[in-house]
Design a protein around this motif. Structure first.
Motif, PDB file in Angstrom:
ATOM      1  N   ALA A   9       0.820  -1.214   0.000  1.00 30.63           N
ATOM      2  CA  ALA A   9       0.000   0.000   0.000  1.00 30.63           C
ATOM      3  C   ALA A   9       0.857   1.269   0.000  1.00 30.63           C
ATOM      4  O   ALA A   9       0.390   2.325  -0.422  1.00 30.63           O
ATOM      5  CB  ALA A   9      -0.939   0.000   1.197  1.00 30.63           C
ATOM      6  N   THR A  10       2.112   1.177   0.433  1.00 33.64           N
ATOM      7  CA  THR A  10       2.956   2.366   0.518  1.00 33.64           C
ATOM      8  C   THR A  10       3.863   2.556  -0.696  1.00 33.64           C
ATOM      9  O   THR A  10       4.550   3.566  -0.793  1.00 33.64           O
ATOM     10  CB  THR A  10       3.839   2.303   1.780  1.00 33.64           C
ATOM     11  N   LEU A  11       3.866   1.598  -1.628  1.00 34.08           N
ATOM     12  CA  LEU A  11       4.735   1.702  -2.800  1.00 34.08           C
ATOM     13  C   LEU A  11       4.163   2.669  -3.836  1.00 34.08           C
ATOM     14  O   LEU A  11       2.958   2.879  -3.906  1.00 34.08           O
ATOM     15  CB  LEU A  11       4.886   0.327  -3.462  1.00 34.08           C
ATOM     16  N   GLY A  82      -3.089   2.344  -7.558  1.00 36.79           N
ATOM     17  CA  GLY A  82      -3.107   3.098  -6.310  1.00 36.79           C
ATOM     18  C   GLY A  82      -4.081   2.577  -5.273  1.00 36.79           C
ATOM     19  O   GLY A  82      -4.007   2.950  -4.105  1.00 36.79           O
ATOM     20  N   THR A  83      -5.004   1.699  -5.669  1.00 36.27           N
ATOM     21  CA  THR A  83      -6.018   1.207  -4.731  1.00 36.27           C
ATOM     22  C   THR A  83      -5.739  -0.210  -4.241  1.00 36.27           C
ATOM     23  O   THR A  83      -6.470  -0.721  -3.399  1.00 36.27           O
ATOM     24  CB  THR A  83      -7.414   1.233  -5.384  1.00 36.27           C
ATOM     25  N   ILE A  84      -4.695  -0.851  -4.740  1.00 36.13           N
ATOM     26  CA  ILE A  84      -4.365  -2.217  -4.319  1.00 36.13           C
ATOM     27  C   ILE A  84      -3.772  -2.182  -2.917  1.00 36.13           C
ATOM     28  O   ILE A  84      -2.856  -1.427  -2.636  1.00 36.13           O
ATOM     29  CB  ILE A  84      -3.368  -2.869  -5.292  1.00 36.13           C
ATOM     30  N   TYR A  85      -4.331  -3.020  -2.026  1.00 27.50           N
ATOM     31  CA  TYR A  85      -3.791  -3.073  -0.667  1.00 27.50           C
ATOM     32  C   TYR A  85      -3.386  -4.480  -0.228  1.00 27.50           C
ATOM     33  O   TYR A  85      -2.805  -4.654   0.839  1.00 27.50           O
ATOM     34  CB  TYR A  85      -4.767  -2.458   0.338  1.00 27.50           C
ATOM     35  N   ILE A  94       1.295 -10.549   0.286  1.00 24.63           N
ATOM     36  CA  ILE A  94       1.811  -9.195   0.445  1.00 24.63           C
ATOM     37  C   ILE A  94       0.682  -8.299   0.910  1.00 24.63           C
ATOM     38  O   ILE A  94      -0.381  -8.269   0.307  1.00 24.63           O
ATOM     39  CB  ILE A  94       2.369  -8.647  -0.885  1.00 24.63           C
ATOM     40  N   LYS A  95       0.921  -7.578   1.965  1.00 25.69           N
ATOM     41  CA  LYS A  95      -0.075  -6.670   2.508  1.00 25.69           C
ATOM     42  C   LYS A  95       0.432  -5.260   2.457  1.00 25.69           C
ATOM     43  O   LYS A  95       1.576  -4.991   2.522  1.00 25.69           O
ATOM     44  CB  LYS A  95      -0.400  -7.030   3.949  1.00 25.69           C
TER      45      LYS A  95
END
Length: 95
Positions: A9-11, A82-85, A94-95
Motif C-alpha cells: 500500500a505504501t509503494l 493506487g487502490t491495491i492493498y 503481500i499486505k
C-alpha cells in the motif's frame, strides 16, 4: 505461507507494478483493492491472458492501471494500482 516484508500500500505505482510482476510471474493470484465506487473487492485473476482478446486496443495508462483477466467472470478487468492493498499468490502474501 511466506510473509513478504514489503508494504504494498505504501509503494509508488511503478514500484507496485514491478513488485506484482516479479511475484506473480503468470500464475493465478488474488488481489484486493478499493473500487471506484469506494467498495472493497477481492478478485482471483491472472496476468498475460491473450485467449479472449478481440483485436481491440488497450487504451489504459499502464502506469496507473493493471489489466488482469478475472478468472471467475472470464473477462478482462482494470485495477487501479493506487487502490491495491493486498496480494496473494500461492505461498506469497503481500499486505
Amino acid at each position: 505461507m511466506k510473509d513478504n516484508s514489503v508494504n504494498i500500500a505504501t509503494l509508488t505505482n511503478d514500484d507496485k507494478r514491478q513488485n506484482i510482476l516479479e511475484k506473480v510471474q503468470g500464475k493465478i493470484f488474488s488481489v484486493s483493492f478499493i473500487k471506484k465506487d469506494g467498495t472493497e473487492r477481492t478478485m482471483v485473476c491472472r496476468l498475460g491472458v491473450q485467449k479472449h482478446l478481440t483485436g481491440g486496443k488497450n487504451v489504459n495508462d499502464p502506469s496507473q492501471h493493471l489489466t488482469v483477466f478475472d478468472m471467475h467472470k472470464k473477462a478482462y478487468r482494470n485495477v487501479a494500482l493506487g487502490t491495491i492493498y493486498q496480494l496473494r499468490c500461492k505461498d506469497v502474501f503481500i499486505k
